[in-house]
Design an enzyme around this catalytic site. Sequence first.
Site, PDB file in Angstrom:
ATOM      1  N   TYR A   1     -40.379  54.301  29.780  1.00  0.00           N
ATOM      2  CA  TYR A   1     -40.461  55.740  30.109  1.00  0.00           C
ATOM      3  C   TYR A   1     -39.514  56.579  29.265  1.00  0.00           C
ATOM      4  CZ  TYR A   1     -36.734  53.957  33.112  1.00  0.00           C
ATOM      5  OH  TYR A   1     -35.626  53.302  33.571  1.00  0.00           O
ATOM      6  N   LYS A   2     -38.725  55.931  28.395  1.00  0.00           N
ATOM      7  CA  LYS A   2     -37.798  56.683  27.533  1.00  0.00           C
ATOM      8  C   LYS A   2     -38.532  57.030  26.235  1.00  0.00           C
ATOM      9  CE  LYS A   2     -33.876  54.854  30.048  1.00  0.00           C
ATOM     10  NZ  LYS A   2     -32.907  53.758  30.218  1.00  0.00           N
TER      11      LYS A   2
ATOM     12  N   ASP B   1     -31.220  44.215  25.757  1.00  0.00           N
ATOM     13  CA  ASP B   1     -31.867  45.300  26.490  1.00  0.00           C
ATOM     14  C   ASP B   1     -32.202  46.391  25.486  1.00  0.00           C
ATOM     15  OD1 ASP B   1     -32.510  47.552  28.001  1.00  0.00           O
ATOM     16  OD2 ASP B   1     -31.311  46.871  29.698  1.00  0.00           O
TER      17      ASP B   1
ATOM     18  N   PHE C   1     -25.236  49.503  30.547  1.00  0.00           N
ATOM     19  CA  PHE C   1     -25.683  50.363  31.642  1.00  0.00           C
ATOM     20  C   PHE C   1     -25.349  49.694  32.983  1.00  0.00           C
ATOM     21  CE2 PHE C   1     -29.059  52.210  34.353  1.00  0.00           C
ATOM     22  CZ  PHE C   1     -28.800  53.550  34.119  1.00  0.00           C
TER      23      PHE C   1
ATOM     24  N   ARG D   1     -25.605  64.428  26.464  1.00  0.00           N
ATOM     25  CA  ARG D   1     -26.470  63.639  25.577  1.00  0.00           C
ATOM     26  C   ARG D   1     -27.652  64.477  25.106  1.00  0.00           C
ATOM     27  NH1 ARG D   1     -28.371  58.262  28.541  1.00  0.00           N
ATOM     28  NH2 ARG D   1     -29.611  59.808  29.683  1.00  0.00           N
TER      29      ARG D   1
HETATM   30  C1  PLP Z   1     -32.680  53.263  31.600  1.00  0.00           C
HETATM   31  C2  PLP Z   1     -31.966  51.978  31.725  1.00  0.00           C
HETATM   32  C3  PLP Z   1     -32.134  51.168  32.866  1.00  0.00           C
HETATM   33  C4  PLP Z   1     -32.939  51.626  34.041  1.00  0.00           C
HETATM   34  O1  PLP Z   1     -33.485  50.539  34.743  1.00  0.00           O
HETATM   35  P1  PLP Z   1     -34.693  50.770  35.756  1.00  0.00           P
HETATM   36  O2  PLP Z   1     -34.803  49.510  36.504  1.00  0.00           O
HETATM   37  O3  PLP Z   1     -35.896  51.105  34.916  1.00  0.00           O
HETATM   38  O4  PLP Z   1     -34.342  51.931  36.619  1.00  0.00           O
HETATM   39  C5  PLP Z   1     -31.519  49.923  32.877  1.00  0.00           C
HETATM   40  N1  PLP Z   1     -30.766  49.507  31.832  1.00  0.00           N
HETATM   41  C6  PLP Z   1     -30.567  50.280  30.735  1.00  0.00           C
HETATM   42  C7  PLP Z   1     -29.737  49.778  29.610  1.00  0.00           C
HETATM   43  C8  PLP Z   1     -31.134  51.546  30.664  1.00  0.00           C
HETATM   44  O5  PLP Z   1     -30.912  52.321  29.613  1.00  0.00           O
END
Ligand code: PLP
Length: 398
Positions: A209-210, A184, A113, A356
């Site tokens: 939050y996911k 992660d 990400f 998705r």
């Molecule tokens: C959703 C997601 C994030 C989002 O990071 P935030 O700091 O919570 O906005 C970061 N890394 C990955 C791999 C994600 O899927």
Amino acid sequence: MTDFARTRALFHLPEDVVYLDGNSLGPLPLAARERVGRLMEKEWGELLIRGWTEAGWMESPARIGDRVGRLIGAGPGRVVMGDTLSIKVYQALAAALDLVPERRVVLSDHGNFPSDLHMAKGLIDSLGRGHELRLVAPEAVEAALDESVAVLMLTEVDYRTGRLHDMARLTRAAHAAGALTIWDLAHSAGALPIHLDAAGADFAVGCTYKFLNGGPGAPAFIYVAPRHVERVRPTLSGWLGHEAPFDFEPGYRPAPGITRMRVGTPPILGLAALDAALDVWEGISLEAVRARSVALSERFIAEVESRCPELELASPRSPAERGSQVSFRYADSYSFMSALIERGVIGDFRPPDVMRFGIAPLYLDAGDLVIAAGVMEEVLSERKWERPRGRRPEAAGG
Ligand SMILES: *Cc1c(COP(=O)(O)O)cnc(C)c1O
């Protein structure tokens, strides 16, 4: 046996919506509404500052960290809550690089990400010690582990395609090459069984939050293996990671254990919503969640491929190589997804051409997926997006 009709009833799901975006923002657990309401009235409202001690606010990042720990295979005292995932990525990477001072490479993959990669780059630049962020294809990670690699930093489930890394194998390979690992778990926590302790993971981070349904902006988590934690030098050395924050000393001394990964004042409203969201997981087997996720995903792929042959599966076909989402490619994905959302089938779009669909067994069943595939077929055959109106499909959230 996990009763998924019971878990579905624990969520507020809007009428006439099939919600396939719980991999980006999980829906509202009914208990969260009640819990946050009670916090507002009884705790913040009545206790005021006394809430920090009398309502257990100050301990909640560790207490809730242990609850998350049970879902990711981490023993008590190894996980703490706070901040956002991006911050936790930074903390974990800073700590890991510090433990391997003689090496210079952070290895990750192209599918990671962007925020994780941006945070790594930002940290590397501010360290100014000649570190390099090296990106390879997901399938080339193992072969790229050599004696220059300090840290292997991967997201277990690819946010775009749902491709799943083999955490145990890659962790072993990283250790054999003398590197540390950061996993992660943004798209894994609450989606599949995870065994951090058993895999020998060094650091892990994730958001809540996911698939954990903690609510928009819910606090993130960080895991540090006990063999490292007492040697970790916190870069974000805020007062609540201090050994004695209420002594208000000018000098910093890290707290023992995972507490040192706390930074500042914890987000109590968000923690309360998350705490209630975690109640849904009591008595749930993640093996059962995984089995149902695979069955639902297989059904969805079969339905979509038979009804919409123009869509190309972007996720691995083998369930063993897939997390809990199904992605498709289509030239007009953005417009197609807008048309689906207008008709109550909510997934999302990721550039350049990926749609998705998150498969969350706690509140989805086969009937939802058949409805969704039917709407997809109708939108595709009538090319309904050629008369677009309504919402834009790129919601926030990775
Ligand atoms: C959703 C997601 C994030 C989002 O990071 P935030 O700091 O919570 O906005 C970061 N890394 C990955 C791999 C994600 O899927």
